[in-house]
Design an enzyme around this catalytic site. Sequence first.
Site, PDB file in Angstrom:
ATOM      1  N   SER A  49    -123.745 -67.928  22.063  1.00 40.05           N
ATOM      2  CA  SER A  49    -125.069 -67.889  21.845  1.00 40.05           C
ATOM      3  C   SER A  49    -125.501 -66.784  20.773  1.00 40.05           C
ATOM      4  CB  SER A  49    -126.165 -67.666  22.772  1.00 40.05           C
ATOM      5  OG  SER A  49    -125.843 -66.395  23.735  1.00 40.05           O
ATOM      6  N   LYS A  86    -128.589 -60.415  24.512  1.00 41.69           N
ATOM      7  CA  LYS A  86    -129.506 -61.360  23.654  1.00 41.69           C
ATOM      8  C   LYS A  86    -130.380 -60.386  22.794  1.00 41.69           C
ATOM      9  CE  LYS A  86    -128.914 -65.170  25.843  1.00 41.69           C
ATOM     10  NZ  LYS A  86    -128.237 -66.183  25.192  1.00 41.69           N
TER      11      LYS A  86
END
Length: 138
Positions: A49, A86
Amino acid sequence: MFVIPIFIEAGITGFESPAAEYTELGISLDELIIRHPNATFIGLASGESMQDVGIFDGDLLVVDRSENVSTGDVIVASYNGTFVCKIIDKTNRLLISASKNYQSVYISEDDDFKLEGVVTSSIRLHKNRAELSRCLPS
């Protein structure tokens, strides 16, 4: 004609190591990538990701707990019992993946969220990744 000055001593075959000129610089990787040793830890990235910001599965993440967190920083956090890496949007309370294949996650008041630190650098191993895996707890 452009001439490259190369000095070769008698009895030496080949050229001096390209790294030889850097031996006196005294570069320490610890000093280069770790600004706050007492507040820094290294984690292992997992998943795809964050590839669009250059963090790949198996990369080592240098995480600094003492850095001030700003919107847009790549962070490591504990989110509902799972460590995540993230991009943080503090204003909108979002954890954003660097890949369009993954949706952003809203951090609600009910979520168990703890910021662990800011990713200041990552290191990609091209060889001996298996040795690193053996060093990690199962």
